[in-house]
Design a protein around this motif. Structure first.
Motif, PDB file in Angstrom:
ATOM      1  N   THR A 182       0.819  -1.220   0.000  1.00  0.00           N
ATOM      2  CA  THR A 182       0.000   0.000   0.000  1.00  0.00           C
ATOM      3  C   THR A 182       0.849   1.264   0.000  1.00  0.00           C
ATOM      4  OG1 THR A 182      -0.166  -0.069   2.421  1.00  0.00           O
ATOM      5  CG2 THR A 182      -1.927  -1.120   1.165  1.00  0.00           C
ATOM      6  N   GLU A 224      -4.337   0.126  -3.441  1.00  0.00           N
ATOM      7  CA  GLU A 224      -5.461   0.253  -2.511  1.00  0.00           C
ATOM      8  C   GLU A 224      -6.187  -1.093  -2.483  1.00  0.00           C
ATOM      9  OE1 GLU A 224      -9.765   2.528  -2.025  1.00  0.00           O
ATOM     10  OE2 GLU A 224      -8.370   3.155  -3.593  1.00  0.00           O
ATOM     11  N   GLN A 366      -7.792   3.722   5.018  1.00  0.00           N
ATOM     12  CA  GLN A 366      -8.550   2.559   4.558  1.00  0.00           C
ATOM     13  C   GLN A 366      -9.736   2.261   5.473  1.00  0.00           C
ATOM     14  OE1 GLN A 366      -4.674   0.100   2.877  1.00  0.00           O
ATOM     15  NE2 GLN A 366      -6.394  -1.066   3.714  1.00  0.00           N
TER      16      GLN A 366
END
Length: 458
Positions: A182, A224, A366
């Motif tokens: 990420t 993502e 997130q």
């Protein structure tokens, strides 16, 4: 003066170096370890009878693992070693333990907590499906059982452990479908001045990445995570992500290993009443200790990743240093030069830690983006939507209050997997900082216990 009853909890890098220092000073500490063999998580020994060599099992860390194991072997007869023993509760001066279903208590005058760390996890939609593991779980399967968690494995998350475990799987001959990070590349470039505090470790990390490229493993940066694909009947069948270029990509696999750095195991320190402090760099609560490992509670000390996440090398230095702090408090002589050497080493490693936090940031955003249907607490199957409703309908903006209303963190893992991500969901829903949301308080038993009943003759 009576001989101090010294108990060390944890036989990883910090615990072994702590015991080694105390033995050299003439003490015989009790060393309690939940595992069956020494080494902790990163240097976990393979079971007796397994014959894989160090290079195969530990990769770039082989020489460190072998050195630590040999040090422990020399200590074994000079300490009271109690493997396969869980400390599940404590009161002042006494530990509550269980080993193979048998419960006992152990008194102490000084307690040194070298409890290590566990995976820090951020949920993703579908992560409750069979075949989804933590990075640490994937590593344990490889080291302790000599198996891969799947036929085709995706490693997803961020941080050095992501690349270490993926490269260990490649070296062991397992099929790695992809490594999905990420963290974008520019974060690492920006962190280089801090990471150069330990150029050798930085080079090792670059070599791990090079090994993956040489093995033709797809490595994607700045992704993502969107979903773990599959169903309840068959488990994991793939993952879906958004790449750094904004493209949606699906990858086939039958197992996923997730992880974002580590979180310290502070439950016993919490039960002892030790003060905690919020670390802004990593965005999580750590144990508050002085530079030698003393906690806020007299007679209780802590070292290694259980106090401050700095890695295995730092844990060895911290283990020696905390033992010397205890010796000082017992009015025993201490090698001042050696003590300063450990302190200076930790200063350098703390700078490197800050670099890692910058290069591989915890993806707090997130949590805000999780769909309402996504599961946050896998033990109790509590969704992000349910947790958000505790904020909007119950006004529960503090993590323990939200736990009472929603049961998040009440399952077998005691919040190890979900509490930090759950706090991020609450913070985003309430519009406050995660520090304001607070931390989940520890309670006994710190892990599930086996309970036996005995028939009593009338």
């Amino acid at each position: 003066m009576a001989i101090a009853r010294i108990v060390i909890v944890g036989a990883g890098p910090a615990g072994i170096r702590c015991a080694e220092t105390l033995v050299a000073a003439g003490f015989k500490p009790t060393l309690i370890d939940e595992n069956r063999r020494d080494g902790g998580q990163i240097y976990r020994r393979q079971p007796e009878g397994f014959t894989r060599n160090y290079a195969t099992l530990y990769g770039s860390e082989a020489h460190k693992a072998q050195d630590l194991h040999e040090s422990f072997d020399h200590l074994r007869e000079r300490i009271d070693y109690r493997p396969d023993t869980l400390v599940w509760n404590l009161t002042p001066g006494q530990l509550c333990c269980v080993s193979q279903g048998r419960h006992s208590t152990l008194d102490y005058d000084a307690l040194l907590l070298c409890t290590g760390a566990t995976d820090r996890l951020m949920p993703i939609e579908g992560w409750q499906l069979a075949g989804t593991y933590s990075l640490g779980g994937a590593q344990i399967a490889l080291k302790s059982q000599a198996v891969s968690i799947g036929r085709s494995v995706v490693f997803m998350g961020s941080g050095p452990l992501l690349y270490l475990v993926a490269s260990q799987y490649v070296k062991a001959g397992a099929t790695v479908a992809a490594v999905l990070d990420t963290s974008p590349l520019h974060k690492r470039i920006g962190a280089l001045p801090k990471l150069l505090a330990r150029p050798g470790v930085l080079l090792t990390g670059m070599k791990l990445l090079a090994q993956l490229y040489r093995a033709k493993i797809p490595v994607h940066l700045g992704v993502e995570p969107l979903q773990v694909l599959g169903d309840a009947a068959s488990g994991v069948s793939g993952v879906r992500i958004r790449t750094g270029k904004g493209e949606t990509l699906s990858l086939d696999c039958d197992a996923v290993a997730l992880g974002y750095h580590l979180r310290p195991e502070t439950q016993l320190a919490d039960l002892a009443g030790c003060r905690m402090a919020f670390d802004q760099a990593s965005g999580q609560w750590w144990l508050a200790v002085d530079d030698a490992g003393r906690t806020s509670v007299s007679g209780v000390y802590a070292a290694g990743d259980g106090a401050k996440i700095r890695g295995a090398d730092a844990a060895e230095h911290a283990g020696r240093l905390v033992a010397m702090a205890l010796l000082e408090d017992l009015n025993q002589p201490v090698n001042a030069g050696l003590r300063e050497q450990q302190r200076q080493a930790l200063v350098v490693m703390d700078q490197f830690r800050l670099g890692l936090a910058q290069a591989f940031p915890w993806p707090a955003q997130q949590a805000a983006a999780l769909p309402d249907a996504a599961i946050v607490c896998r033990c109790e199957m509590i969704s992000a939507g349910e947790l958000r409703r505790t904020v909007s309908e119950k006004g529960a903006c503090e993590v323990n209050r939200a736990k009472a209303f929603s049961r998040v963190g009440m399952g077998r893992c005691q919040g190890r997997y979900c509490s930090q991500a759950g706090a991020e969901v609450i913070a985003a829903a309430a519009g406050v900082s995660v520090q304001q949301v607070g931390r989940q308080r520890g309670q006994a038993p710190v892990k599930p216990l086996s309970m036996f009943t005995e028939e009593v003759s009338p």
